[in-house]
Design a protein around this motif. Structure first.
Motif, PDB file in Angstrom:
ATOM      1  N   LEU A 160       3.883  23.083  -6.954  1.00  0.00           N
ATOM      2  CA  LEU A 160       2.684  23.443  -7.793  1.00  0.00           C
ATOM      3  C   LEU A 160       1.867  24.569  -7.048  1.00  0.00           C
ATOM      4  O   LEU A 160       1.986  24.945  -5.860  1.00  0.00           O
ATOM      5  N   PHE A 161       1.791  25.693  -7.887  1.00  0.00           N
ATOM      6  CA  PHE A 161       1.370  26.997  -7.608  1.00  0.00           C
ATOM      7  C   PHE A 161      -0.107  27.056  -8.281  1.00  0.00           C
ATOM      8  O   PHE A 161      -0.272  26.748  -9.330  1.00  0.00           O
ATOM      9  N   THR A 162      -0.870  27.528  -7.285  1.00  0.00           N
ATOM     10  CA  THR A 162      -2.333  27.763  -7.796  1.00  0.00           C
ATOM     11  C   THR A 162      -2.887  29.217  -7.075  1.00  0.00           C
ATOM     12  O   THR A 162      -2.829  29.432  -5.973  1.00  0.00           O
ATOM     13  N   SER A 163      -3.784  29.512  -7.627  1.00  0.00           N
ATOM     14  CA  SER A 163      -4.484  30.821  -7.117  1.00  0.00           C
ATOM     15  C   SER A 163      -5.907  30.276  -6.735  1.00  0.00           C
ATOM     16  O   SER A 163      -6.420  29.214  -7.240  1.00  0.00           O
ATOM     17  N   THR A 164      -6.550  30.883  -5.781  1.00  0.00           N
ATOM     18  CA  THR A 164      -7.823  30.245  -5.229  1.00  0.00           C
ATOM     19  C   THR A 164      -9.004  30.717  -6.278  1.00  0.00           C
ATOM     20  O   THR A 164     -10.045  30.045  -6.170  1.00  0.00           O
ATOM     21  N   ASN A 165      -8.740  31.278  -7.070  1.00  0.00           N
ATOM     22  CA  ASN A 165      -9.810  31.537  -8.045  1.00  0.00           C
ATOM     23  C   ASN A 165      -9.603  30.583  -9.355  1.00  0.00           C
ATOM     24  O   ASN A 165     -10.588  30.553 -10.269  1.00  0.00           O
ATOM     25  N   VAL A 166      -8.725  29.840  -9.300  1.00  0.00           N
ATOM     26  CA  VAL A 166      -8.705  28.425 -10.181  1.00  0.00           C
ATOM     27  C   VAL A 166      -9.688  27.436  -9.583  1.00  0.00           C
ATOM     28  O   VAL A 166      -9.523  27.212  -8.218  1.00  0.00           O
ATOM     29  N   PRO A 167     -10.866  27.267 -10.040  1.00  0.00           N
ATOM     30  CA  PRO A 167     -11.997  26.269  -9.499  1.00  0.00           C
ATOM     31  C   PRO A 167     -11.305  25.096  -9.011  1.00  0.00           C
ATOM     32  O   PRO A 167     -10.406  24.271  -9.858  1.00  0.00           O
ATOM     33  N   PHE A 168     -11.588  24.448  -7.746  1.00  0.00           N
ATOM     34  CA  PHE A 168     -10.686  23.658  -7.305  1.00  0.00           C
ATOM     35  C   PHE A 168     -10.914  22.162  -8.080  1.00  0.00           C
ATOM     36  O   PHE A 168      -9.914  21.340  -7.945  1.00  0.00           O
ATOM     37  N   ASP A 225       0.931  -1.358   0.070  1.00  0.00           N
ATOM     38  CA  ASP A 225       0.013  -0.013   0.101  1.00  0.00           C
ATOM     39  C   ASP A 225       0.833   1.169   0.018  1.00  0.00           C
ATOM     40  O   ASP A 225       2.014   1.155   0.220  1.00  0.00           O
ATOM     41  N   LEU A 226       0.172   2.417  -0.231  1.00  0.00           N
ATOM     42  CA  LEU A 226       1.011   3.783  -0.242  1.00  0.00           C
ATOM     43  C   LEU A 226       0.659   4.648   0.679  1.00  0.00           C
ATOM     44  O   LEU A 226      -0.916   4.874   0.870  1.00  0.00           O
ATOM     45  N   SER A 227       1.449   5.137   1.774  1.00  0.00           N
ATOM     46  CA  SER A 227       0.945   6.230   2.565  1.00  0.00           C
ATOM     47  C   SER A 227       0.700   7.691   1.858  1.00  0.00           C
ATOM     48  O   SER A 227       1.859   8.115   1.022  1.00  0.00           O
ATOM     49  N   VAL A 228      -0.123   8.217   1.989  1.00  0.00           N
ATOM     50  CA  VAL A 228      -0.398   9.498   1.604  1.00  0.00           C
ATOM     51  C   VAL A 228      -0.557  10.554   2.740  1.00  0.00           C
ATOM     52  O   VAL A 228      -1.357  10.434   3.628  1.00  0.00           O
ATOM     53  N   HIS A 229       0.186  11.489   2.804  1.00  0.00           N
ATOM     54  CA  HIS A 229       0.217  12.303   3.782  1.00  0.00           C
ATOM     55  C   HIS A 229      -0.153  13.635   3.453  1.00  0.00           C
ATOM     56  O   HIS A 229       0.410  14.160   2.524  1.00  0.00           O
ATOM     57  N   ILE A 230      -1.110  14.173   3.957  1.00  0.00           N
ATOM     58  CA  ILE A 230      -1.553  15.465   3.481  1.00  0.00           C
ATOM     59  C   ILE A 230      -1.398  16.465   4.661  1.00  0.00           C
ATOM     60  O   ILE A 230      -2.114  16.365   5.651  1.00  0.00           O
ATOM     61  N   LEU A 231      -0.700  17.434   4.759  1.00  0.00           N
ATOM     62  CA  LEU A 231      -0.420  18.482   5.594  1.00  0.00           C
ATOM     63  C   LEU A 231      -1.339  19.721   5.047  1.00  0.00           C
ATOM     64  O   LEU A 231      -0.978  20.286   4.126  1.00  0.00           O
ATOM     65  N   ILE A 232      -2.089  20.325   5.898  1.00  0.00           N
ATOM     66  CA  ILE A 232      -2.869  21.495   5.757  1.00  0.00           C
ATOM     67  C   ILE A 232      -2.272  22.683   6.730  1.00  0.00           C
ATOM     68  O   ILE A 232      -2.361  22.597   7.999  1.00  0.00           O
ATOM     69  N   ASP A 233      -1.943  23.617   6.153  1.00  0.00           N
ATOM     70  CA  ASP A 233      -1.404  25.054   6.692  1.00  0.00           C
ATOM     71  C   ASP A 233      -2.857  25.521   7.357  1.00  0.00           C
ATOM     72  O   ASP A 233      -3.491  26.114   6.619  1.00  0.00           O
ATOM     73  N   THR A 234      -2.806  25.751   8.577  1.00  0.00           N
ATOM     74  CA  THR A 234      -4.426  26.300   9.170  1.00  0.00           C
ATOM     75  C   THR A 234      -3.652  27.512   9.829  1.00  0.00           C
ATOM     76  O   THR A 234      -4.264  27.904  10.687  1.00  0.00           O
ATOM     77  N   SER A 235      -2.745  28.375   9.549  1.00  0.00           N
ATOM     78  CA  SER A 235      -2.431  29.444  10.071  1.00  0.00           C
ATOM     79  C   SER A 235      -3.318  30.404   9.782  1.00  0.00           C
ATOM     80  O   SER A 235      -3.965  30.362   8.724  1.00  0.00           O
ATOM     81  N   LYS A 236      -3.297  31.661  10.483  1.00  0.00           N
ATOM     82  CA  LYS A 236      -4.460  32.761  10.248  1.00  0.00           C
ATOM     83  C   LYS A 236      -4.327  33.138   8.828  1.00  0.00           C
ATOM     84  O   LYS A 236      -5.585  33.662   8.470  1.00  0.00           O
ATOM     85  N   SER A 237      -3.140  33.284   8.448  1.00  0.00           N
ATOM     86  CA  SER A 237      -2.893  33.847   6.979  1.00  0.00           C
ATOM     87  C   SER A 237      -3.851  33.195   5.936  1.00  0.00           C
ATOM     88  O   SER A 237      -4.341  33.748   4.961  1.00  0.00           O
ATOM     89  N   THR A 238      -4.162  31.803   6.023  1.00  0.00           N
ATOM     90  CA  THR A 238      -5.079  31.050   5.119  1.00  0.00           C
ATOM     91  C   THR A 238      -6.519  31.704   5.225  1.00  0.00           C
ATOM     92  O   THR A 238      -7.250  31.220   4.273  1.00  0.00           O
ATOM     93  N   ARG A 239      -6.850  32.181   6.469  1.00  0.00           N
ATOM     94  CA  ARG A 239      -8.030  32.909   6.348  1.00  0.00           C
ATOM     95  C   ARG A 239      -8.244  33.994   5.313  1.00  0.00           C
ATOM     96  O   ARG A 239      -9.588  34.353   4.977  1.00  0.00           O
ATOM     97  N   PHE A 240      -7.380  34.518   4.645  1.00  0.00           N
ATOM     98  CA  PHE A 240      -7.376  35.619   3.787  1.00  0.00           C
ATOM     99  C   PHE A 240      -7.689  35.361   2.310  1.00  0.00           C
ATOM    100  O   PHE A 240      -7.502  34.231   1.917  1.00  0.00           O
ATOM    101  N   GLY A 241      -8.338  36.164   1.793  1.00  0.00           N
ATOM    102  CA  GLY A 241      -8.515  35.958   0.190  1.00  0.00           C
ATOM    103  C   GLY A 241      -9.951  35.932   0.099  1.00  0.00           C
ATOM    104  O   GLY A 241     -10.866  35.200   0.841  1.00  0.00           O
ATOM    105  N   ASN A 242     -10.536  35.871  -1.103  1.00  0.00           N
ATOM    106  CA  ASN A 242     -11.507  35.467  -1.665  1.00  0.00           C
ATOM    107  C   ASN A 242     -11.388  34.965  -2.841  1.00  0.00           C
ATOM    108  O   ASN A 242     -11.246  35.558  -3.970  1.00  0.00           O
ATOM    109  N   PRO A 243     -11.629  33.590  -3.151  1.00  0.00           N
ATOM    110  CA  PRO A 243     -12.181  32.561  -2.152  1.00  0.00           C
ATOM    111  C   PRO A 243     -11.326  32.483  -1.087  1.00  0.00           C
ATOM    112  O   PRO A 243      -9.973  32.498  -1.213  1.00  0.00           O
ATOM    113  N   ASP A 244     -11.699  31.952   0.175  1.00  0.00           N
ATOM    114  CA  ASP A 244     -10.794  32.015   1.203  1.00  0.00           C
ATOM    115  C   ASP A 244      -9.839  30.588   0.872  1.00  0.00           C
ATOM    116  O   ASP A 244     -10.195  29.758   0.477  1.00  0.00           O
ATOM    117  N   LYS A 245      -8.596  31.055   1.263  1.00  0.00           N
ATOM    118  CA  LYS A 245      -7.646  29.963   1.106  1.00  0.00           C
ATOM    119  C   LYS A 245      -7.798  28.835   1.839  1.00  0.00           C
ATOM    120  O   LYS A 245      -7.612  27.558   1.308  1.00  0.00           O
TER     121      LYS A 245
END
Lengths: 693, 296
Positions: free
Chosen positions: B273-281, B82-102
């Protein structure tokens, strides 16, 4: 004459700047009220700002560029607010006549090392230097009279030398002669005779205080360049008189009046010094200070009535005259001088009195000589009473026989009443009522056929010399004479009373005698009954005995050419061939013509014009004219406040509030205001470019 | 954050079913699985032969070769793990910024990736990181755990305090079980320097994907005038007057910074990989990530 503007109200502009400039800086350095904006992280922004600052070498400057521009705009507004004016630069034309005032007031020193005449000379040199090529100029110096120092010339070195050669006099200022000279200079110039040539530019370098401002006219284009600083103080003695008390002749009263022509009230000490005139040691003047008086505050002459009232309210008692009383047993010269003891003047150069020539005044007081009179009459009640009332110390009433038996020589004046003497003393003064002097050309017209003397009957007075010392202040218009002699007078006789039908009274000088002929018998007239008669006698006595009015000797002004009465000179024995006049400028020798040889004949001796103030003496000492006091005593000349308008409003003024300068003022104001506008636009452009471009 | 809206729609999940997480590296798994392993093992795919040594399992002797050559060779097969998939999500306050929200965007992307991982029987572990390890799940496998996974992700809230990913990543690196794919979703706004954090994960141990997510307001700021910018994490302020040169300089700096992160990651074998939040997820997940080879 600078091209750069000067500021008329720089004080208020400085005040405005003191408020506005810090306000601008404060506004600029106060924190901008910034809109708050949340972002995820500031680190990129900070880095960017830092980068910009690091990368742009003039970032600080750019940052302050707006401030700089705002400051410039503010500066421009403030400069405009300061009322900049530039004075019109002198642009001399092809023909220039430079009139330089060398009168007494031009000796005033606005600064320590230069008088106004120096300043005028400097300005004149500037005009000469500014002349276009081949332009010509003439230099005229003027005071009471005028003198062409240099006629029209293109040689600038010569013109400059001519300007430098002008020396000051103490004389008063009269401009008309100078303007006439200027007109004359133009008229004789061949270039002026050509058609189409313009009249010359006449530059008047003066403080503008001229006496004849009402009668000025010229053909030239007059430009008045005022010389002098209006803030310069000057305290002047403007009036001085001394008289002996008739009752007690040793008592002398002296009045002096001072005038303050400076900007602030001053207080001064007035010092009285006396130098007796000692016939034993002629030509020596030793002044000894006798009395010192402190004056009250002397208010500036330029103050208005309101200012004076205000000063009085503030408790300043203003008086401008001082009075002395001294005991003098000999003839003496009295010197009055003032020393400013206190003034509120805050003059930077510490000049308390700019003009020295009006600080001192002299007056010559004659000795308390008791007059001696003789009256030769066969009996005349009125005349005897009147002559006795004159208060002379020595009065003799003689009959013609007594007179002829022993002709008296000691009397100052001898009155002959209806008697024609056959003998006269060698010298002296004689008054004839209804008779004629012997040995003179004065005769009575006789009838051709009968050879009888002719008389006018029912004579009244047509005119008389109102300003003659003999008749000053007297109104003899209502005199009636029943019968008067038809006088036949030589031309040199001075008619002092003119009747409707012929002369009634005349003054005649011959050799060392002075004759006053009154051509009618007093008893044939109503004169003895009129109040003018005793006055006339009194004046006669004064005039003939001392050849002066009252007990005050004449005081002369610079520019006067005094006359020595022949009678005074003739008292010296032996008669001198020449007189030396010793004055502040050194001795001057005057030849005396033998009486009757020249056309001046027996007339007065005219002395040269006094150019400087001070005390003059005659050598040999002429009785009653041992000393001649020349004083300025001229309010017009002492008033050193430069005039703001051209003298007599002829021509235009340069370098002060004149017409041209007003235009200049507006022009500068415009320039600066127009300059501020582009600055404002540049600022706006930079601002918007920074924000949006 | 519109919490009412589900992170993943059913329709989208159906489309994700066809995808799998791909590791560019062949990594050792823990359990036998669907993934090829470096280890030789028991699968149907032949790998190699080797000489028989005593003790080898007789079942893997190739008898045909023994018949021909009279020598014993052992057949070796590829192991599938099997394959281990680790997903790390940055939940620092700066991620609350932007529209759509990061953060919302990150949650959606993480949920999609985790779903793919779970569906394909990979061992999926999630972790929220800020200046410390905020929350983590253990390894999850199988479709049954989708619900648990979605709960975890949707309950993530931004953490107060400044971002200091270094400490959190260190802890993650120490505790993470097994090797595998590690996807980090972050804006990488870390004032202490993101390299400090990335060095723990961008190594040989993980097939590392850095998913750099910024809001359009950060990429192309729409600011004007005299501003007082306030950092929403540490309240740090920057007073500046927005001018065109400053905006230009900001964009240049942003690019340079992104490039520096990318270089750091790629030099260590990771993918950036770089992306902007206005690219539909969904477009990001279905298109962009497939193109870049994370999903396939």
């Amino acid at each position: 004459m600078s091209f750069l503007p000067t500021f008329l109200s720089w004080q208020s502009a400085a005040l405005a700047a003191a408020i506005a400039v810090p306000a601008l800086l404060l506004l600029y350095f106060l924190k901008l009220r910034r809109k708050q904006h949340d972002i995820a992280s500031t680190f990129l922004w900070k880095k960017s700002v830092q980068d910009l600052q690091v990368n742009s070498p003039f970032q600080r400057l750019r940052r302050n560029l707006l401030l700089l521009l705002q400051a410039l705009v503010l500066l421009a507004i403030l400069l405009a607010y300061a009322r900049p004016v530039s004075f019109q630069t002198i642009k001399p034309g092809a023909m220039n006549i430079i009139l330089i005032d060398r009168s007494g007031s031009m000796q005033a020193r606005d600064v320590d090392d230069a008088s106004r005449l120096d300043e005028a000379r400097q300005k004149a040199r500037e005009i000469i230097d500014a002349m276009p090529r081949d332009a010509r100029a003439a230099i005229i110096a003027f005071d009471a009279s005028a003198e062409v120092v240099q006629s029209f010339s293109t040689d600038r070195a010569m013109l400059r030398r001519a300007v430098d050669s002008i020396t000051p006099t103490d004389g008063p200022t009269r401009l008309q002669t100078a303007l006439q000279l200027a007109d004359a200079a133009m008229a004789i110039d061949p270039a002026q005779l050509r058609a189409g040539t313009q009249a010359a530019d006449i530059y008047i370098l003066s403080d503008g205080r001229v006496r004849d401002a009402d009668s000025l006219s010229t053909f030239g284009t007059v430009r008045y360049i005022p010389i002098g600083n209006p803030q310069t103080p000057n305290l002047a003695i403007v009036a001085l008189s001394a008289r002996r008390n008739y009752e007690s002749p040793t008592d002398v009263q002296i009045f002096a009046r001072l005038a303050n022509f400076g900007p602030d009230p001053v207080r001064a000490d007035v010092v009285l010094s006396i130098s007796p005139i000692d016939p034993a040691s002629p030509g020596v003047d030793q002044f000894v200070t006798q009395q010192v008086r402190q004056t009250a505050q002397i208010l500036p002459a330029r103050w208005t009535e309101d200012q004076r009232r205000e000063a009085e309210k503030n408790g300043i008692t203003a008086r401008d005259s001082v009075e002395f009383r001294v005991e003098l047993t000999t003839a003496a010269v009295i010197r009055i001088e003032h020393k400013i003891s206190s003034g509120t003047s805050a003059n930077a150069s510490n000049i308390t009195d700019a003009l020295p020539i009006d600080d001192v005044a002299h007056v010559v007081v004659p000795p308390p000589k008791p007059l001696s009179i003789a009256l030769v009459t066969e009996g005349n009640y009125f005349l005897e009473r009147a002559v006795s009332a004159l208060g002379a110390a020595d009065l003799k009433i003689l009959t013609p026989d007594q007179y002829l038996k022993d002709v008296p020589t000691v009397h100052d004046v001898i009155f002959f009443d209806r008697i024609r003497p056959t003998q006269l003393p060698e010298a002296g003064a004689f008054v004839y009522f209804g008779s004629l002097p012997p040995g003179t050309p004065i005769t009575q017209t006789t009838d051709v056929q009968s050879q009888l003397p002719l008389f006018h009957t029912d004579e009244t007075v047509l005119d008389w010399k109102r300003d003659h010392p003999l008749l000053r202040g007297l109104n003899i218009g209502r005199l009636f004479i029943a019968e008067s002699m038809r006088l036949n007078l030589p031309p040199e006789a001075e008619i002092i009373i003119e009747g409707r039908q012929g002369p009634l009274a005349a003054l005649y000088r011959a050799e060392r005698r002075t004759h006053l002929v009154v051509g009618f018998d007093l008893l044939q007239s109503n004169w003895p009954l009129r109040e003018t008669f005793p006055y006339f006698l009194f004046n006669t006595l004064q005039f003939l005995a001392t050849s002066s009015e009252l007990n005050l000797r004449e005081s002369f002004q610079p520019g006067d050419a005094p006359r020595l009465p022949r009678s005074a000179v003739s008292r010296i024995t032996p008669a001198p061939e020449s007189i030396t006049l010793v004055g502040p400028e050194g001795p001057t020798r005057i030849r005396i013509d033998a009486p009757g040889t020249a056309q001046t004949g027996a007339a007065d001796i005219v002395l040269p014009v006094f150019r400087r103030v001070g005390l003059y003496r005659t050598d040999p000492e002429i009785p009653s004219y041992e000393r001649l006091a020349v004083n300025l005593l001229d309010e017009n000349e002492s008033d050193i406040l430069p005039s703001n308008t051209p003298p007599g409003s002829v021509g235009t003024m340069i370098a002060a509030s004149g017409e041209e300068q007003k235009q200049r003022q507006e022009w500068w104001w415009w320039l600066i205001a127009v300059g501020a506008l582009p600055l404002l636009m540049i600022e706006w452009w930079i601002y918007t470019r920074r924000l949006h471009a | 954050m519109p919490a009412t809206e589900p992170l993943l729609t059913g329709d989208f999940m159906a489309r994700l079913d066809r995808l799998d997480v791909i590791s560019r590296k062949i990594l050792a798994g823990k359990m036998r699985g669907e993934r090829r392993s470096k280890r030789r093992g028991q699968s149907v795919e032949f790998a190699d032969f080797r000489n028989y040594t005593i003790g080898d399992d007789l079942r893997f002797i190739d008898w045909n070769i023994y018949a021909r050559l009279d020598r014993l060779f052992l057949k070796m097969f590829l192991e599938e793990e099997d394959l281990s998939v680790h997903i790390l999500i940055d939940t620092s306050k700066s991620t609350r910024f932007g529209n759509p929200d990061k953060l919302r965007y990150m949650q959606q992307v993480a949920a999609a990736l985790a779903y793919v991982g779970l569906v394909n029987h990979n061992r999926v572990s999630l972790a929220a990181v800020s200046n410390r390890m905020i929350a983590e799940t253990g390894g999850m496998r199988g479709r049954r755990r989708v619900g648990q996974m979605l709960d975890f992700i949707s309950n993530l809230e931004p953490d107060a305090g400044p971002t200091d990913l270094g400490a959190a990543m260190k802890r993650f690196a120490l505790t993470a079980q097994g090797r595998g794919v590690c996807v980090m979703l972050s804006d990488f706004f870390d004032k202490s320097g993101i390299e400090n954090a990335l060095r723990y994960v961008a190594g040989r141990r993980f097939d590392f994907y850095a998913l750099h997510i910024l809001s359009p307001q950060e990429i192309d700021p729409d600011l004007k005038g005299d501003l007082r910018l306030v950092d929403i994490e540490d309240q740090d302020t920057a007073e500046l007057t927005i001018t065109q040169p400053l905006l230009d300089r900001y964009k240049a700096n942003l690019n340079a910074w992104c490039l520096s992160v990318k270089q750091y990651v790629t030099r260590r074998g990771g993918a950036y990989l770089f992306t902007s939040t206005n690219v539909p997820f969904d477009q990001l997940v279905l298109g962009y990530l497939r193109q870049r080879g994370l999903l396939g």
